[in-house]
Design a protein around this motif. Structure first.
Motif, mmCIF file in Angstrom:
data_model
loop_
_atom_site.group_PDB
_atom_site.id
_atom_site.type_symbol
_atom_site.label_atom_id
_atom_site.label_comp_id
_atom_site.label_asym_id
_atom_site.label_seq_id
_atom_site.Cartn_x
_atom_site.Cartn_y
_atom_site.Cartn_z
ATOM 1 N N ALA A 84 7.199 -138.514 32.522
ATOM 2 C CA ALA A 84 6.481 -137.696 33.500
ATOM 3 C C ALA A 84 4.997 -138.001 33.353
ATOM 4 C CB ALA A 84 6.756 -136.214 33.260
ATOM 5 N N VAL A 125 9.705 -137.966 28.562
ATOM 6 C CA VAL A 125 10.760 -136.974 28.723
ATOM 7 C C VAL A 125 12.024 -137.372 27.976
ATOM 8 C CG1 VAL A 125 12.198 -135.781 30.426
ATOM 9 C CG2 VAL A 125 9.808 -136.293 30.956
ATOM 10 N N TRP A 126 12.429 -138.634 28.091
ATOM 11 C CA TRP A 126 13.655 -139.091 27.447
ATOM 12 C C TRP A 126 13.620 -140.605 27.319
ATOM 13 C CZ3 TRP A 126 17.785 -142.334 28.276
ATOM 14 C CH2 TRP A 126 18.921 -142.122 27.483
ATOM 15 N N GLU A 173 17.604 -135.774 41.805
ATOM 16 C CA GLU A 173 18.238 -135.873 40.508
ATOM 17 C C GLU A 173 18.328 -137.328 40.043
ATOM 18 O OE1 GLU A 173 21.737 -133.164 39.245
ATOM 19 O OE2 GLU A 173 22.628 -135.017 40.008
ATOM 20 N N ALA A 181 18.231 -135.216 35.047
ATOM 21 C CA ALA A 181 16.850 -134.753 35.155
ATOM 22 C C ALA A 181 16.488 -134.563 36.619
ATOM 23 C CB ALA A 181 15.898 -135.761 34.518
ATOM 24 N N GLU A 182 15.720 -133.543 36.889
ATOM 25 C CA GLU A 182 15.132 -133.343 38.210
ATOM 26 C C GLU A 182 13.760 -133.988 38.191
ATOM 27 O OE1 GLU A 182 15.945 -131.999 41.277
ATOM 28 O OE2 GLU A 182 17.971 -131.858 40.461
ATOM 29 N N SER A 212 6.624 -135.344 37.931
ATOM 30 C CA SER A 212 7.113 -134.373 36.954
ATOM 31 C C SER A 212 8.605 -134.607 36.787
ATOM 32 C CB SER A 212 6.834 -132.932 37.403
ATOM 33 O OG SER A 212 7.612 -132.621 38.546
ATOM 34 N N ALA A 213 9.119 -134.278 35.613
ATOM 35 C CA ALA A 213 10.548 -134.449 35.317
ATOM 36 C C ALA A 213 10.981 -133.381 34.343
ATOM 37 C CB ALA A 213 10.788 -135.841 34.724
ATOM 38 N N THR A 214 12.153 -132.828 34.607
ATOM 39 C CA THR A 214 12.721 -131.794 33.747
ATOM 40 C C THR A 214 14.162 -132.162 33.451
ATOM 41 O OG1 THR A 214 11.339 -130.179 34.873
ATOM 42 C CG2 THR A 214 13.103 -129.324 33.511
ATOM 43 N N VAL A 215 14.479 -132.314 32.167
ATOM 44 C CA VAL A 215 15.835 -132.660 31.745
ATOM 45 C C VAL A 215 16.680 -131.397 31.750
ATOM 46 C CG1 VAL A 215 17.213 -133.532 29.806
ATOM 47 C CG2 VAL A 215 15.057 -134.623 30.398
ATOM 48 N N ASP A 226 16.097 -128.386 29.629
ATOM 49 C CA ASP A 226 14.806 -127.765 29.922
ATOM 50 C C ASP A 226 14.875 -126.910 31.180
ATOM 51 O OD1 ASP A 226 13.758 -129.116 27.762
ATOM 52 O OD2 ASP A 226 12.904 -130.735 28.963
ATOM 53 N N ARG A 227 15.866 -127.226 32.061
ATOM 54 C CA ARG A 227 16.015 -126.490 33.314
ATOM 55 C C ARG A 227 16.910 -125.269 33.143
ATOM 56 N NH1 ARG A 227 18.117 -131.316 36.769
ATOM 57 N NH2 ARG A 227 19.956 -130.109 36.291
#
Length: 89
Positions: free
Chosen positions: A9, A14-15, A48, A60-61, A80-83, A86-87
Motif C-alpha cells: 500500500a 501489506v503482504w 478484491e 485483500a481489498e 490502500s490495501a486491507t488484508v 485486517d478487515r
C-alpha cells in the motif's frame, strides 16, 4: 514453480510470500496470474485481490493502483490495501 508476490500500500508493505496464483481486477477486467505468465503492467481498479498458495489464500481489498508481472515476480502497488484479517474476516 511458484510466484513471488509482494502487496504494497502507499504507506506500508501489506503482504509478501510465495503463491501458486494471483487474481486481480484491472481496467481490462479480471486477470489470473500463474507461474510463467508473460510480463505485464496493469492498472488496478478498486476491488478484491486473491493470492493463493499451498493451503493458504490471502484476500485483500485494494483501492486503485498497479500490478506488475515479470519473471514469476508479481508486485501489486495500491493506494490502500486491507488484508482479510485486517478487515474483520
Amino acid at each position: 514453480m511458484a510466484l513471488t508476490v509482494e502487496l504494497v500500500a502507499a504507506d506500508r508493505k501489506v503482504w509478501s510470500g510465495e503463491a501458486t496464483n494471483v487474481v486481480a481486477r484491472t481496467t481490462d477486467g479480471e486477470i489470473g496470474i500463474l507461474p510463467g505468465h508473460a510480463p505485464l503492467l496493469g492498472v488496478l481498479v478498486a476491488g478484491e485481490v486473491r493470492i493463493s498458495g499451498e493451503g493458504e489464500q490471502v484476500t485483500a481489498e485494494v483501492d486503485n493502483g498497479f500490478l506488475s508481472v515479470d519473471h514469476d515476480r508479481v508486485t501489486i502497488i495500491a493506494d490502500s490495501a486491507t488484508v482479510g484479517a485486517d478487515r474483520g474476516n
